[in-house]
Motif scaffolding. Structure first.
Motif, PDB file in Angstrom:
ATOM      1  N   ASP A  33       0.811  -1.221   0.000  1.00 10.02           N
ATOM      2  CA  ASP A  33       0.000   0.000   0.000  1.00 10.02           C
ATOM      3  C   ASP A  33       0.842   1.267   0.000  1.00 10.02           C
ATOM      4  O   ASP A  33       0.590   2.193  -0.774  1.00 10.02           O
ATOM      5  CB  ASP A  33      -1.043  -0.006   1.120  1.00 10.02           C
ATOM      6  N   GLU A  36       2.262   2.434  -3.256  1.00  4.69           N
ATOM      7  CA  GLU A  36       1.238   2.813  -4.228  1.00  4.69           C
ATOM      8  C   GLU A  36       0.824   1.634  -5.107  1.00  4.69           C
ATOM      9  O   GLU A  36       0.509   1.791  -6.281  1.00  4.69           O
ATOM     10  CB  GLU A  36       1.688   4.009  -5.080  1.00  4.69           C
ATOM     11  N   GLN A 158      -5.889   7.832   8.182  1.00  6.56           N
ATOM     12  CA  GLN A 158      -4.491   7.435   7.977  1.00  6.56           C
ATOM     13  C   GLN A 158      -3.544   8.541   8.429  1.00  6.56           C
ATOM     14  O   GLN A 158      -2.524   8.284   9.068  1.00  6.56           O
ATOM     15  CB  GLN A 158      -4.234   7.117   6.505  1.00  6.56           C
ATOM     16  N   GLY A 170       0.333   2.542   5.605  1.00  8.62           N
ATOM     17  CA  GLY A 170      -0.338   2.914   4.375  1.00  8.62           C
ATOM     18  C   GLY A 170      -1.820   3.105   4.631  1.00  8.62           C
ATOM     19  O   GLY A 170      -2.285   3.068   5.777  1.00  8.62           O
ATOM     20  N   MET A 172      -4.395   1.218   3.406  1.00 12.25           N
ATOM     21  CA  MET A 172      -5.264   0.053   3.220  1.00 12.25           C
ATOM     22  C   MET A 172      -6.232  -0.175   4.377  1.00 12.25           C
ATOM     23  O   MET A 172      -7.435  -0.394   4.167  1.00 12.25           O
ATOM     24  CB  MET A 172      -4.442  -1.215   3.037  1.00 12.25           C
ATOM     25  N   LEU A 188      -8.178  -2.523  -3.990  1.00  9.36           N
ATOM     26  CA  LEU A 188      -7.823  -1.111  -3.837  1.00  9.36           C
ATOM     27  C   LEU A 188      -6.531  -0.804  -4.560  1.00  9.36           C
ATOM     28  O   LEU A 188      -5.516  -1.475  -4.360  1.00  9.36           O
ATOM     29  CB  LEU A 188      -7.671  -0.773  -2.350  1.00  9.36           C
ATOM     30  N   CYS A 190      -3.795   1.693  -4.452  1.00 10.03           N
ATOM     31  CA  CYS A 190      -3.359   2.657  -3.437  1.00 10.03           C
ATOM     32  C   CYS A 190      -2.723   3.906  -4.035  1.00 10.03           C
ATOM     33  O   CYS A 190      -2.344   4.813  -3.293  1.00 10.03           O
ATOM     34  CB  CYS A 190      -2.401   1.984  -2.459  1.00 10.03           C
ATOM     35  N   LEU A 193      -6.574   5.505  -5.148  1.00  6.40           N
ATOM     36  CA  LEU A 193      -7.649   5.079  -4.256  1.00  6.40           C
ATOM     37  C   LEU A 193      -8.886   4.590  -5.018  1.00  6.40           C
ATOM     38  O   LEU A 193      -9.993   4.581  -4.473  1.00  6.40           O
ATOM     39  CB  LEU A 193      -8.039   6.188  -3.269  1.00  6.40           C
TER      40      LEU A 193
END
Length: 384
Positions: A33, A36, A158, A170, A172, A188, A190, A193
């Motif tokens: 996550d 990315e 987050q 991250g 997630m 997902l 990351c 999003l």
């Protein structure tokens, strides 16, 4: 959990509402996550529940039914990152969310009274902290009419954990808690999003996903997580990409040849291959070949154990004993160094596999693990 009744007992008046947010278990895609990359969590039926009411005097009062401690009383204007409530205590998570909302320009200056209770196991790698953050964020969003959507609430939650508590996680966990859908896993991306709700009805295929909580506690703030994150960032820098997400799976051999540091090579190999494993699982679920995801889970565990090196004897024993007893596949899930593993089994083999894992732990002299089925559940919601 009668959180509304306890709220009234604590504060002397009725709450304005009750909200809940679930913990999560991650099916595949670990440590990807913050690179990315891709992840695929699902929400658990275990939740953090909050009874909340607004205040008008700038005071934030926090209480947990699960902690033997008095009400924590803070001032919204005095909340600061890594302050006394930003270092380890449970109150850092809801307080951090209020700070993150205020810091992002949202008016929560009146404060709130909050009473929380949670059934998400702590220290089990099932995101008990994210559940606390998301339920607080959703309640404040509703009560103060902030109009924030679920992904934005997840990002602010987050930020609370990153900047206020000091854990470089991250996104997630918060996205899974905020956005999951019952009966689905959450695919997902990351980077942007983007989410896709993937049907995950194992019962229709005669399957079960078991969570095995080893009861070995871990703390992501102990430096090991941050060290691996820094190693991944260094690998991306050397390879000339912004994040390891940008290294394609078929380019992995060439990328590894550019890396001379053995530790960074291992980290890069795990991230790139685990992103690929997420894509494999998506393809298998889309094609209806759910059983074939089992070996992908086991491959993921080997990568976490050997390349990322975040497993432990208890987690390894879950995987080996479960697979030896007929499981379709298994892997550790979460931040590692303890916590939980997931095991994919035929429904008919659930008892046999569970018995094998329990017997293996007893023979090794380990504390008996907690084993329960993971039912893909709904994300955060208002309950009353």
């Amino acid at each position: 959990m009668d959180v509304a009744g306890k709220f009234a007992e604590l504060y002397g008046y009725e709450p304005e509402g009750v909200w809940s947010a679930p913990g999560r278990v991650n099916l595949i895609g670990e440590y990807t996550d913050f690179n990315e990359g891709f992840v695929m969590p699902l929400a658990l039926p275990h939740t953090a529940v909050a009874a909340v009411a607004r205040r008008t005097d700038g005071v934030l009062r926090l209480h947990s039914a699960d902690i033997d401690a008095p009400v924590a009383e803070l001032r919204v204007d005095d909340l600061e990152p890594l302050s006394k409530y930003g270092q380890g205590g449970w109150a850092a998570y809801p307080a951090g969310v209020v700070w993150a909302l205020r810091d992002a320009g949202h008016d929560v200056s009146g404060g709130a009274d909050v009473h929380l209770a949670s059934t998400v196991p702590t220290g089990a790698g099932l995101s008990s902290s994210a559940a606390l953050e998301v339920v607080t964020a959703l309640a404040m969003n509703d009560l103060y009419g902030l109009g924030l959507d679920r992904p934005r609430l997840a990002v602010l939650a987050q930020r609370a954990e990153n900047a206020f508590v000091g854990v470089p996680c991250g996104v997630m966990d918060q996205m899974a808690s905020a956005c999951a859908m019952e009966g689905h896993a959450l695919h997902l991306d990351c980077r942007d999003l983007a989410i896709r709700q993937v049907p995950f009805d194992l019962a229709a295929h005669g399957l079960r996903l078991l969570v095995v909580d080893t009861r070995v506690k871990h703390e992501l703030g102990d430096g090991a997580y941050a060290e691996r994150r820094a190693g991944c960032e260094e690998g991306a820098r050397i390879l000339g990409v912004s994040h390891l997400r940008d290294v394609a799976y078929d380019e992995l051999p060439a990328a590894l040849a550019e890396l001379t540091d053995e530790k960074i090579r291992r980290y890069v190999r795990h991230i790139v291959s685990d992103n690929h494993r997420v894509e494999q699982v998506i393809d298998l679920l889309d094609s209806g070949d759910v059983r074939a995801t089992g070996p992908v889970l086991t491959e993921g565990h080997a990568s976490l154990r050997d390349d990322l090196r975040i497993s432990c004897p208890e987690l390894d024993l879950v995987v080996t004993s479960a697979n030896a007893a007929g499981a379709l596949g298994a892997r550790m899930t979460g931040g590692g160094f303890g916590g939980s593993a997931v095991v994919l089994v035929e429904s008919a083999d659930e008892d046999t596999v569970t018995k094998s894992v329990l017997e293996a732990f007893a023979a090794a002299g380990f504390t008996a693990p907690r084993v329960f089925p993971a039912e893909a559940s709904a994300g955060a919601r208002r309950e009353a």
